[in-house]
Scaffold this motif. Structure first.
Motif, short mmCIF file in Angstrom:
data_model
loop_
_atom_site.label_atom_id
_atom_site.label_comp_id
_atom_site.label_asym_id
_atom_site.label_seq_id
_atom_site.Cartn_x
_atom_site.Cartn_y
_atom_site.Cartn_z
N THR A 14 12.71 33.87 -46.11
CA THR A 14 13.39 34.31 -44.89
C THR A 14 13.91 35.72 -45.09
OG1 THR A 14 15.58 33.55 -45.57
CG2 THR A 14 14.13 31.93 -44.52
N PRO A 15 14.13 36.46 -43.99
CA PRO A 15 14.71 37.80 -44.11
C PRO A 15 16.05 37.77 -44.82
CG PRO A 15 13.81 37.45 -41.91
CD PRO A 15 13.75 36.12 -42.61
N GLU A 16 16.81 36.70 -44.59
CA GLU A 16 18.12 36.59 -45.22
C GLU A 16 17.99 36.47 -46.73
OE1 GLU A 16 18.22 35.83 -41.09
OE2 GLU A 16 17.08 34.74 -42.62
N GLU A 95 7.47 48.95 -43.45
CA GLU A 95 7.42 47.66 -42.78
C GLU A 95 6.39 46.77 -43.45
OE1 GLU A 95 6.71 48.44 -38.64
OE2 GLU A 95 8.86 48.55 -38.21
N PHE A 96 6.72 45.50 -43.61
CA PHE A 96 5.79 44.59 -44.28
C PHE A 96 5.98 43.18 -43.75
CE2 PHE A 96 9.66 44.09 -46.60
CZ PHE A 96 9.65 42.84 -47.19
N ASP A 97 4.93 42.42 -43.87
CA ASP A 97 4.94 41.00 -43.51
C ASP A 97 5.22 40.22 -44.78
OD1 ASP A 97 4.49 38.40 -42.84
OD2 ASP A 97 2.46 38.69 -42.09
N PRO A 98 6.39 39.62 -44.91
CA PRO A 98 6.72 38.93 -46.16
C PRO A 98 5.75 37.81 -46.50
CG PRO A 98 8.26 38.33 -44.40
CD PRO A 98 7.44 39.48 -43.89
N ASN A 99 5.16 37.19 -45.47
CA ASN A 99 4.21 36.11 -45.73
C ASN A 99 2.99 36.62 -46.49
OD1 ASN A 99 5.63 33.97 -44.39
ND2 ASN A 99 5.14 35.01 -42.47
N VAL A 298 16.65 45.45 -47.45
CA VAL A 298 15.68 44.80 -46.58
C VAL A 298 16.38 44.51 -45.26
CG1 VAL A 298 14.25 42.77 -46.19
CG2 VAL A 298 14.37 43.78 -48.46
N GLU A 299 15.78 44.99 -44.18
CA GLU A 299 16.36 44.78 -42.85
C GLU A 299 15.30 44.22 -41.90
OE1 GLU A 299 18.12 48.41 -41.53
OE2 GLU A 299 19.72 48.37 -43.03
N LYS A 300 15.78 43.54 -40.88
CA LYS A 300 14.88 42.94 -39.90
C LYS A 300 15.09 43.59 -38.53
CE LYS A 300 13.46 38.55 -37.83
NZ LYS A 300 13.72 37.10 -37.75
N HIS A 301 14.03 44.22 -38.00
CA HIS A 301 14.09 44.84 -36.69
C HIS A 301 12.94 44.36 -35.80
CE1 HIS A 301 17.18 47.54 -38.22
NE2 HIS A 301 16.39 47.82 -39.25
N LEU A 306 9.46 42.82 -41.59
CA LEU A 306 10.69 43.31 -42.20
C LEU A 306 10.53 44.77 -42.62
CD1 LEU A 306 11.61 40.27 -44.49
CD2 LEU A 306 12.23 40.69 -42.10
N SER A 307 11.64 45.42 -42.85
CA SER A 307 11.64 46.82 -43.31
C SER A 307 12.20 46.87 -44.73
CB SER A 307 12.48 47.71 -42.39
OG SER A 307 11.91 47.79 -41.11
#
Length: 345
Positions: A14-16, A95-99, A298-301, A306-307
């Motif tokens: 998760t972003p968190e 920016e990246f897709d964590p998955n 790491v931030e979510k926009h 994620l960034s």
């Protein structure tokens, strides 16, 4: 592991989780771009705690023991020939897709099977991205040219060749000073041994010191070169010595007649117009690593993207260009690199 909320037992990032991991492991993650310099760490000295600039240089002034004289007093000044090791503040927002990132890691042996139970996957994701930053620094350690309006690692700082070119233009590195050797011929597999030996013989006695390999400085002398020159030297060396038992080897890593001078070929130096002879302690890489200005976040926009945000100080300079510390070889038929912006802004 499967549970009521995740019956398939899939790895979920998760972003968190990423944000917490970035905060918790900030110091360790900031080290990774520097550690990713890999082989450069053996041949360069790292100076930490430097933001924008620090004065380095050579201590000048003589102090000599002479015959006893209670009335003799020497009043010659002792001073430092100052050089400024600039570090430049760099940033990246990726920016990246964590998955997609963790799926690539999931395929590696380190996190297969039960490994997933012990490896903090969020830290693995962040470590991978931080290390990518360091790889870029290694690739451009020699050819980087500072351009404050640029967007790439190559624009962040002035690399070894850029600093060299600037010092040659300013007259601080010159044949007349004994810290520049200009090759009249291109180095190839028919002349490499003679030309490299001539270059090393042109070095000052203070730089060479113990030619018999008993130099008290365990690091010895490094000859920073493009890999093509190493290949040319080996080909010429083998052709010259033939199959004499004492010379019957192809992996020559020291200069003939100079057992304390080792070849150090570098990635990113293929098109370099210079070679450098110096000790590790004269090749300075500056960074901070000690303050709270450098960041890993790491931030979510975006709903699915994620960034990854990182800031880092980085720079290079010689501690001294005195001939007792450095000899530069200007290769024949090569164009000198451009000069970069100066200063740590």
């Amino acid at each position: 592991m499967a549970d009521a909320t995740n019956p398939a037992g899939k790895v979920v990032i998760t972003p968190e989780d990423l944000a917490k991991s970035a905060h918790r492991n900030r110091k360790e993650l900031l080290k990774l771009p520097i550690l990713a310099l890999g082989p450069a760490l053996n041949y360069f000295s790292i100076r930490t705690g430097i933001r924008y600039g620090e004065t380095v240089g050579k201590l000048n002034g003589e102090i000599e023991l002479g015959p006893y004289d209670p009335y003799r007093v020497e009043r010659d000044d002792v001073n430092v020939s100052g050089r400024t090791l600039y570090t430049y503040f760099g940033s990246v927002v990726k920016e990246f897709d964590p998955n997609s990132v963790y799926q690539s890691i999931y395929g590696s042996s380190i996190v297969k099977g039960e490994g997933l139970q012990t490896v903090p996957i969020t830290l693995q994701v962040l470590s991978l991205m931080a290390s990518k930053i360091g790889r870029g620094l290694l690739l451009h350690l020699f050819d980087a040219v500072r351009n404050a309006k640029g967007t790439k690692t190559k624009n962040l700082f002035n690399g070894v060749d850029t600093v060299t070119s600037t010092e040659i233009t300013s007259g601080n590195i010159a044949a007349s000073l004994g810290n520049l050797f200009e090759f009249s011929d291109e180095i190839d597999s028919t002349n490499a041994v003679d030309l490299i030996v001539a270059f090393c013989r042109a070095a000052s006695d203070e730089l060479l010191e113990c030619e018999d390999g008993t130099d008290s400085r365990a690091d010895g002398l490094n000859l920073y070169i493009p890999r093509s020159i190493l290949y040319a030297y080996r080909d010429d060396y083998k052709a010259t010595t033939g199959h004499t038992p004492i010379y019957d080897k192809f992996n020559q890593m020291v200069v003939e007649g100079f057992p304390n001078i080792r070849f150090v070929p570098f990635v990113g130096k293929a098109a370099s117009p210079y070679i450098h002879l110096a000790h590790r302690n004269n090749m300075l890489i500056g960074t901070d690593q000690m303050g709270d200005v450098e960041t890993i976040l790491v931030e979510k926009h975006h709903p699915f993207v994620l960034s990854f945000i990182a800031t880092l100080f980085f720079g290079f300079d010689f501690e001294s260009v005195d001939p007792s510390r450095l000899l530069v070889g200007k290769l024949a038929s090569e164009k000198a690199p451009e000069q970069g912006d100066q200063g740590g802004e």
